[in-house]
Enzyme design. Structure first.
Site, mmCIF file in Angstrom:
data_model
loop_
_atom_site.group_PDB
_atom_site.id
_atom_site.type_symbol
_atom_site.label_atom_id
_atom_site.label_comp_id
_atom_site.label_asym_id
_atom_site.label_seq_id
_atom_site.Cartn_x
_atom_site.Cartn_y
_atom_site.Cartn_z
ATOM 1 N N ASP A 183 0.857 -1.179 0.000
ATOM 2 C CA ASP A 183 0.000 0.000 0.000
ATOM 3 C C ASP A 183 0.894 1.230 0.000
ATOM 4 O OD1 ASP A 183 -2.747 1.330 0.455
ATOM 5 O OD2 ASP A 183 -1.525 2.161 2.072
ATOM 6 N N GLU A 267 -1.647 -1.448 -5.796
ATOM 7 C CA GLU A 267 -2.871 -0.815 -6.260
ATOM 8 C C GLU A 267 -2.690 -0.338 -7.696
ATOM 9 O OE1 GLU A 267 -4.659 1.532 -2.531
ATOM 10 O OE2 GLU A 267 -2.529 1.879 -2.899
ATOM 11 N N ASP A 360 -2.596 1.581 7.010
ATOM 12 C CA ASP A 360 -1.902 1.237 5.763
ATOM 13 C C ASP A 360 -1.622 -0.260 5.677
ATOM 14 O OD1 ASP A 360 -1.823 3.934 4.981
ATOM 15 O OD2 ASP A 360 -0.031 4.278 6.187
#
Length: 399
Positions: A183, A267, A360
């Site tokens: 992340d 991501e 996170d």
């Protein structure tokens, strides 16, 4: 690219700057030529036509003929490749190059005839540049034998570098079948699903104070003055130091992830779109422009795009991009999704089950789980686990 620090003498630096100026001049002429042509006037000239025009220009201009024809022709080849990338939709349209910002050129040819590299001592090497001679550089690692071209560049801090074009082999995976979610954030540059966090080392508090002081001096300095040039050079040196630390962090982090995990999940973010300016237009001005500018700086300072790019180079086929929607609002323990789950930037507390975690890290674990589910096919195994969702089939016995 294998990049080395170049150490030219004062005379060699003057010749290298001439090469940079010639390459930039030819490039800008090609940009102007491309912008002038329209469909009504016909197609713009390609590389072959521009190469003939370059020969005529060198015959008419002694200052251009004094430079290296190899450097100037390669600038035209680079422009032709840039236009091909633009029409393919992978890159933006080539733009003007500015003195002091775009200082560099490329040499392509057979090693030993057009250029060459040799090692002088344990920490010193030399590269032969056309019409410059042997220029020394810091021998930090061997130059790969398959190199066929190199690029010389001068950054805004005044440092010279030579980069030899060679594709390094990918980092081999450990073969343990483990997956990790990454992340990317602003306060924490990279949070792993294992619970580890890492942040890009930026400027120290003392360096930040010095940078602010230099920026105030720059605002008071008169344009074109020697004082303004000295202040700009000092600012460039601080900015280069910050960029070097960011690149070093990206290289070390990407190599560590590629060596430790077989599957790396990130991501699927469009960093270029996320860092687009919010100024808007005169008729439709943007809102919260200063806040968006600060966010853009923070995103770029954390190296979001460069980290993924280097992971693609070092772990090809092992990088998985997942949809980032709701990964920061979903509880990894029970799967409950709610906006109130994230108490703050760093604290995650599920309102349903009470699970507490670093926000996170919780998002990184959701990213990993999404990637694991994607890599396991309905009728086949993946790199993470064997299939557990395959329906049983009856065993057909021979009659």
């Amino acid at each position: 690219m294998s990049r080395y620090r170049l150490c030219p003498t004062s005379a060699q630096e003057a010749l290298l700057l001439e090469h940079c100026g010639h390459a930039r001049f030819v490039w800008n002429l090609a940009v102007e030529q491309q912008a002038w042509w329209t469909p009504r006037r016909g197609p713009a000239p390609g590389y072959v036509a521009q190469a003939r025009q370059l020969t005529e220009a060198r015959a008419a201009n002694p200052w251009l003929a004094a430079g290296s024809q190899t450097v100037q022709q390669q600038a035209l080849k680079d422009f032709a490749q840039a236009m091909a990338n633009f029409f393919a939709g992978t890159h933006r349209r080539p733009t003007w190059r500015k003195a002091g910002v775009h200082e560099g050129f490329r040499i392509v040819g057979a090693r030993g005839r057009a250029w060459d590299v040799r090692r002088l001592s344990r920490r010193t090497g030399a590269v032969r540049v056309p019409k410059v001679g042997w220029v020394r550089f810091r021998w930090s690692r061997p130059v790969r034998p398959e190199v066929k071209s190199f690029r010389v560049r001068r950054d805004r801090a005044g440092r010279w570098h030579v980069a030899f074009a060679a594709v390094p082999p990918p980092v081999p995976g450990p073969g343990n079948g483990e997956a990790v979610g990454v992340d990317r954030g602003v306060a924490v540059s990279a949070a792993l699903s294992t619970g580890e966090t890492s942040t890009v080392p930026g400027l120290t508090p003392g360096e930040k104070v010095r940078l602010e002081r230099l920026l105030r001096r720059l605002a008071r300095a008169r344009r074109g003055s020697n004082r303004r040039a000295r202040v700009k050079a000092a600012i460039a040196r601080l900015k280069a130091r910050e960029a070097d630390r960011r690149k070093d962090w990206v290289e070390k982090t990407s190599t560590d992830l590629a060596r430790r995990f077989d599957v790396i999940a990130v991501e699927d973010l469009n960093v270029r779109a996320m860092t687009r300016s919010a100024k808007g237009t005169v008729d439709a001005p943007g809102t919260n422009v200063r806040a968006k500018t600060g966010l853009n700086r923070s995103i770029l300072a954390n190296g979001w795009g460069r980290l993924v790019t280097r992971l693609e180079h070092k772990a090809p086929g092992r990088l998985v991009r997942v949809d980032p929607a709701y990964t920061s609002q979903t509880c990894h323990a029970c799967g409950h999704r709610a906006r109130d789950n994230r108490e703050s930037q760093a604290v995650f507390r599920c309102v349903a089950c009470g699970h507490r975690d670093n926000a996170d890290v919780n998002a990184a674990r959701n990213i990993r789980d999404t990637a694991v589910g994607r890599t396991v096919a309905a009728r086949g195994g993946g790199a993470v686990a064997r299939p557990v969702n395959r329906e049983p089939h009856p065993v057909l016995l021979p009659a």
